[in-house]
Write an enzyme that holds these catalytic residues in place. Structure first.
Site, PDB file in Angstrom:
ATOM      1  N   LYS A 288       0.837  -1.204   0.000  1.00  0.00           N
ATOM      2  CA  LYS A 288       0.000   0.000   0.000  1.00  0.00           C
ATOM      3  C   LYS A 288       0.873   1.255   0.000  1.00  0.00           C
ATOM      4  O   LYS A 288       0.694   2.156  -0.829  1.00  0.00           O
ATOM      5  CB  LYS A 288      -0.926   0.006   1.203  1.00  0.00           C
ATOM      6  CG  LYS A 288      -1.713   1.315   1.358  1.00  0.00           C
ATOM      7  CD  LYS A 288      -2.258   1.470   2.751  1.00  0.00           C
ATOM      8  CE  LYS A 288      -2.641   2.916   3.015  1.00  0.00           C
ATOM      9  NZ  LYS A 288      -3.053   3.155   4.411  1.00  0.00           N
TER      10      LYS A 288
ATOM     11  N   ASP B 212      -6.344   0.435   0.348  1.00  0.00           N
ATOM     12  CA  ASP B 212      -6.488   0.816   1.752  1.00  0.00           C
ATOM     13  C   ASP B 212      -7.831   0.287   2.248  1.00  0.00           C
ATOM     14  O   ASP B 212      -8.499  -0.493   1.555  1.00  0.00           O
ATOM     15  CB  ASP B 212      -6.368   2.333   1.924  1.00  0.00           C
ATOM     16  CG  ASP B 212      -7.613   3.074   1.476  1.00  0.00           C
ATOM     17  OD1 ASP B 212      -8.426   2.509   0.704  1.00  0.00           O
ATOM     18  OD2 ASP B 212      -7.800   4.232   1.906  1.00  0.00           O
TER      19      ASP B 212
END
Length: 213
Positions: A119, A137
Site C-alpha cells: 500500500k 487501503d
C-alpha cells in the site's frame, strides 16, 4: 464484468474528476514518511503532525540521528508511535545505506525499506512518480468487495483482482476515487447507499438500499 467495470469507471470519473492523495507533502521523501504514519490513522491527523515533524527533521540523515523519544513525541497522535518511530528510523537508515538517501522508484526497492508494504509503495509510486498501481487501503478493500470486484479480504489479493479487471490507465484514479467515495458515502457503518452514484451498479448497495427503504 468488463461492461460493468467500464460503467463504474465512467461514474467515478464523472463524480470525482479531480483526485489526488490527501497527504500533504513537498517531495517523495515527505510522502514516504507521511504514508508510513498514515497506517491506522487518518490523513487529516497525519497532516496535523507532519509540518512540525518536517520542520524539525527534513532529511533521512536528520531522522536517523534524531532522538527516538523526541521523534515519538512528534508523531504520538498518529497512534502506534513507538513502532512507527522505529520503522521511520530504520527506513531512513536503509535509504542512506542502499539508495544514497533517495526514495527509490520501483516496487521491489520500496518494499525493501522497513515499514513499507505494498500500500505504502503504491502510494509513493502513484503520487510521487506517476507509476501506475492500485492502492488498497481500508476504503478500496471495503468498496471493491461491495461492488463485487473481488471476493478476497487480503489486500494483496484484492490488488491483483483489481489489476485483472481494470485498465492500467485507471489504476491510480480508481484507488483515489474509491477513497473519496468511502469517506463521503460508502462508509464502513451506515453507508449512504441511496445517495451513492454507483447504486445501480453495486450488488451490496442494492441490498442495503432495499433495507433503507
Amino acid at each position: 464484468m468488463q461492461k460493468r467495470v467500464a460503467q463504474i469507471l465512467a461514474v467515478l470519473e464523472e463524480t470525482y474528476p479531480q483526485v489526488k492523495t490527501q497527504l500533504v507533502h513537498e517531495n517523495a521523501f515527505e510522502l514516504l514518511i507521511a504514508t508510513i504514519l498514515s497506517a491506522q490513522c487518518t490523513d487529516r491527523q497525519v497532516n496535523m503532525v507532519t509540518p512540525g515533524l518536517f520542520a524539525r527533521f527534513s532529511t533521512p540523515e536528520e531522522l536517523v540521528a534524531a532522538d527516538l523519544g523526541e521523534l515519538e513525541g512528534l508523531i504520538r497522535s498518529t497512534g502506534f508511535f513507538h513502532a512507527k518511530a522505529r520503522s521511520i528510523k530504520r527506513c531512513c537508515e536503509k535509504l542512506l545505506s542502499d539508495f544514497n538517501g533517495t526514495v527509490p522508484r520501483t516496487m521491489d526497492e520500496l518494499l525493501s525499506l522497513p515499514g513499507v508494504g505494498r500500500k505504502t509503495a503504491n502510494v509513493v509510486l502513484n503520487a510521487a512518480f506517476g507509476v501506475p498501481g492500485v492502492v488498497v487501503d481500508t476504503h478500496v478493500k471495503r468498496i471493491s468487495k461491495r461492488l463485487g470486484l473481488t471476493r478476497s479480504t487480503d489486500p494483496e489479493r484484492i490488488e491483483y483482482d483489481l489489476i485483472k479487471v481494470l485498465p492500467e490507465d485507471s489504476w491510480i484514479g480508481f484507488s483515489l476515487q474509491l477513497i473519496y467515495l468511502g469517506r463521503e458515502l460508502c462508509t464502513a457503518r451506515s453507508p449512504k447507499c441511496l445517495r451513492c452514484p454507483l447504486l445501480s451498479l453495486c450488488p451490496q448497495g442494492k441490498k442495503e438500499a432495499s433495507r433503507q427503504g
